[in-house]
Design an enzyme around this catalytic site. Structure first.
Site, short mmCIF file in Angstrom:
data_model
loop_
_atom_site.label_atom_id
_atom_site.label_comp_id
_atom_site.label_asym_id
_atom_site.label_seq_id
_atom_site.Cartn_x
_atom_site.Cartn_y
_atom_site.Cartn_z
N HIS A 42 0.79 -1.03 0.07
CA HIS A 42 -0.08 -0.04 -0.06
C HIS A 42 0.67 1.26 0.10
O HIS A 42 0.53 2.10 -0.59
CB HIS A 42 -0.85 0.12 1.22
CG HIS A 42 -1.99 0.76 1.32
ND1 HIS A 42 -3.24 0.66 0.50
CD2 HIS A 42 -2.21 2.26 1.94
CE1 HIS A 42 -4.12 1.79 0.60
NE2 HIS A 42 -3.49 2.52 1.33
N HIS A 88 -10.19 2.67 -1.51
CA HIS A 88 -10.48 2.10 -0.02
C HIS A 88 -11.38 0.80 -0.19
O HIS A 88 -12.38 0.74 0.46
CB HIS A 88 -11.20 3.31 0.58
CG HIS A 88 -10.67 3.55 1.80
ND1 HIS A 88 -11.50 3.76 3.10
CD2 HIS A 88 -9.32 3.75 2.37
CE1 HIS A 88 -10.40 3.83 4.16
NE2 HIS A 88 -9.25 4.03 3.55
#
Length: 725
Positions: A42, A88
């Site tokens: 990430h 998300h």
């Protein structure tokens, strides 16, 4: 260090050896946690960075490309547009309301931390099968939770959500996609960057207090899901849009001063990523006194403070001597502000806790020189199995049309977009539901700013390279159909598990498609995001590179509608229909297949079409224009009629009746005002065109299809609500 602890932090044996080499010793738990977060997929992009490096990122109108919080382009008269799309996905699957809400909050901070006031939001949502007996109910729960979360946060912030897309497929049963886009505007001279330089300059924490929410979020978003993933719920952050509104206003007030050097949003990995990224970009060191951090809970540890992903927080590098003035601004807005460190020239992150040094980590190996992986790639075997598929229509075009129109991928999503405030700030010209791109007026320079977001995952499954290129072309075409010139894109690359060589092949091919399309169409990449590990129990999503495009027309009054009106004198098809059923919705609905092959994108024809649309709109020849997408000509016409409350009487010259459902790229439906002028213009520019027909008051007639306008509208507008129950 205990091997189980290392494993819990998702650190491989090779990576742990590298940590030993970097530190020259064993790490403590705090240092391991920090390195684990910064080296997570990430934060580090370690699997993807190799393929992102060749993206076209420059053009005369590009002010800031990838590498900052958001991309920036020149939109004329000394004004800039600042924008980005990011994912998300994992948090929204675990806790849909909170996950989606904080996704919106995060992307808003990425934009206003650059000095821009956020003026528009969009989203791209993908869900699983809402009709399935076992999981349909849960998928509907996810839809409702995600939409509620997005609307709650955006509406409270006073940011208009003006557009988006929502699609459904079984490949998203175990991993939904929630991609959020935000765009802001500011004067070019007022742009701020994320840097921390100047020895002795104070580092100031501002915003909400730090709690334990979101702990391990970056690491969680860098792993696959399985049945036990519901236990990850505590790692989903909790958002407070009212606190963010105060934070945005305080930041925008601060930006009018000369008090700061740089500013960074605390996103994934919280204080860890913001501090390392600011210092890393500047080649500086940093010293942090973690006990000075404003805390929401008692007994918090340095580990928790560095890795918490509590929302609505920023890190500022102020100019020495101005720290109290900075704090005064944030205190005025009712926000916490505390000096928690200073910039050094050590090149290291020094972490202190009540005067004791508890962490000492070189910055560069965790930021600018984080490990890059060269993962194995392998062409997926399924491609050979699906490439020979040929679509044959074995029912009437009338029946096929009504099945398409009623499908959840086609039916109107008023349930979703009516929850969003699209008109706040009073700049919106075209919002969600109006078809095509969405548009706002920029009052400071009276320009038209159009934006569109899209990804057809089925096309990317059939051919990851052409599918990604098609997404770039499609959003650009939508921008041109709104009367604006496409200028730049932001990408959100959603793929499966990178440890699977076939997934990495899909990713590599997708990047190649984006590179090619952006180069040929002159729409550089200015920002983006990668979301990997979208996999549950070994099943990956279809490749889904979401593309958002932004374009400009210097005159806001030149916005072009996407559906017919009484001024439409005739209806025309622009572009060539090639019988492209690969990855089409009709094939999925009737044959239950995502298969076939895709037509290559003819980029010169695409550019010529865009040019025609812009010039014809400037000449006031067009009444409306709409890009042909899923469901082909038939569904595009049906949507335009439903929205206009007008029928049509149209006929194609296709030898194969099923061609009204095929999905060839580079095609547009236009409603023209002056037919004679249009024909002259289109011939001069060498555009392929064919007349389809004219308006009809009561019926929708296309070849063998005949349905009353009232029935068409009932199906189109009501079905989605029926499905959600």
């Amino acid at each position: 260090m205990d091997k189980e602890i290392i494993k819990q932090h998702k650190i491989s044996d090779e990576e742990y050896q590298e940590i030993l080499n970097i530190l020259g010793r064993e790490p403590n738990l705090l240092e391991l946690g920090v390195i684990s977060a910064m080296w997570s997929e990430h934060c580090s992009y370690k699997s993807s960075k190799k393929y992102l490096s060749g993206f076209p990122t420059k053009a005369p109108w590009v002010i800031q490309g990838p590498g900052e919080n958001a991309g920036v382009i020149d939109i004329g008269k000394k004004m800039a547009a600042v924008f980005k799309v990011e994912s998300h996905n994992h948090p929204s699957f675990i806790e849909p309301f909170a996950g989606a809400a904080t996704g919106v909050g995060g992307i808003l901070r990425d934009v206003f931390t650059m000095g821009a006031r956020v003026v528009a939001g969009m989203n791209s949502l993908k869900f699983g099968n809402i009709h399935d007996e076992k999981i349909g109910k849960h998928q509907k729960y996810l839809v409702k939770g995600v939409v509620s979360g997005i609307s709650h946060y955006g509406n409270c912030m006073g940011v208009p959500t003006i557009g988006g897309e929502c699609a459904f497929d079984e490949c998203f049963n175990g991993n939904i996609l929630v991609n959020a886009f935000a765009l802001g505007t500011c004067k070019i001279k007022d742009i701020f960057y994320a840097k921390a330089e100047g020895i002795g300059n104070p580092v100031i924490y501002v915003g909400s207090k730090t709690g334990r929410d979101g702990l391990g979020g970056a690491v969680m978003a860098s792993d696959s899901f399985n049945e036990s993933s519901k236990s990850l719920r505590p790692t989903v952050q909790i958002g407070d849009p009212f606190a963010e509104k105060l934070l945005m206003e305080a930041c925008l007030e601060l930006f009018k001063t000369d008090y700061i050097v740089g500013i960074q949003d605390m996103g994934a990995a919280g204080l860890t990523s913001s501090s390392f990224e600011m210092a890393g970009r500047s080649g500086s060191g940093m010293r942090l006194y973690l006990d000075k951090t404003p805390m929401r809970e008692e007994g918090m540890t340095p580990y928790e403070l560095m890795l918490s992903e509590s929302q609505e927080r920023m890190l500022i590098c102020a100019k020495k001597g101005y720290e109290e003035k900075v704090i005064e601004i944030f205190n005025k807005w009712g926000l916490d502000a505390a000096i928690i460190g200073e910039v050094t020239d050590s090149g290291k992150m020094e972490l202190f806790w009540h005067g004791e040094l508890v962490g000492l980590i070189p910055i560069e190996p965790l930021s600018e020189k984080a490990p890059i992986l060269d993962r194995p790639v392998a062409r997926p075997k399924y491609l050979d199995e699906i490439k020979n598929y040929k679509f044959n229509l074995n029912i009437s075009t009338q029946e096929a049309f009504e099945k398409l129109l009623a499908n959840e991928n086609v039916s109107n999503k008023a349930y979703i977009y009516e929850q969003f405030d699209s008109s706040v700030q009073t700049n919106t010209l075209k919002s969600d539901g109006a078809l095509g791109a969405n548009s706002i007026r920029i009052k400071e320079n009276n320009c038209l700013l159009s934006m569109a977001i899209e990804c057809n995952s089925r096309l990317n499954y059939v051919n990851p390279k052409i599918g990604a290129a098609a997404a770039v072309a499609s959003v650009g075409r939508k921008i041109a159909c709104s009367g604006a010139k496409p200028l730049a894109i932001s990408d959100c690359l959603n793929y499966g598990n990178p440890q699977n060589p076939e997934v990495m092949w899909q990713f590599a091919q997708g990047c190649e498609g984006i590179k090619l399309a952006c180069k040929e169409l002159n729409t550089p990449v200015v920002s983006g995001n990668v979301s990997l590990y979208n996999e549950t129990d070994g099943v990956s999503i279809f490749p889904s590179p979401t593309i958002a495009c932004v374009g400009v027309n210097e005159k806001a009054e030149n916005v072009l509608k996407s559906y017919f009106s009484k001024d439409t004198s005739a209806i025309y098809l622009l572009g060539e229909s090639k019988g492209s059923f690969g990855g089409s919705l009709i094939a999925k609905i009737l044959d239950k297949k995502v298969a076939g092959e895709l037509e290559d994108i003819d980029f010169s024809a695409e550019l010529k079409l865009w040019d025609f649309l812009l010039k014809a709109n400037e000449a006031k020849i067009l009444d409306c224009a709409n890009s042909i997408g899923i469901g082909g000509i038939a569904i595009t016409l049906a949507k335009m009629c439903a929205m206009a409350n007008l029928g049509i009487n149209a006929k194609t010259n296709f030898a194969d009746k099923s061609f009204i459902f095929e999905e060839s790229p580079t095609r547009v439906i236009v409603g023209v005002k002056d037919e004679e002028e249009f024909i002259k213009f289109v011939n001069e520019m060498g555009i392929n065109f064919a007349k389809l027909g004219n308006l009809d008051e009561k019926d929708f007639i296309l070849d063998d299809i005949k349905i009353s306008l009232a029935k068409l509208q009932t199906i189109y507008f009501d079905k989605f609500n029926e499905y959600l129950g």
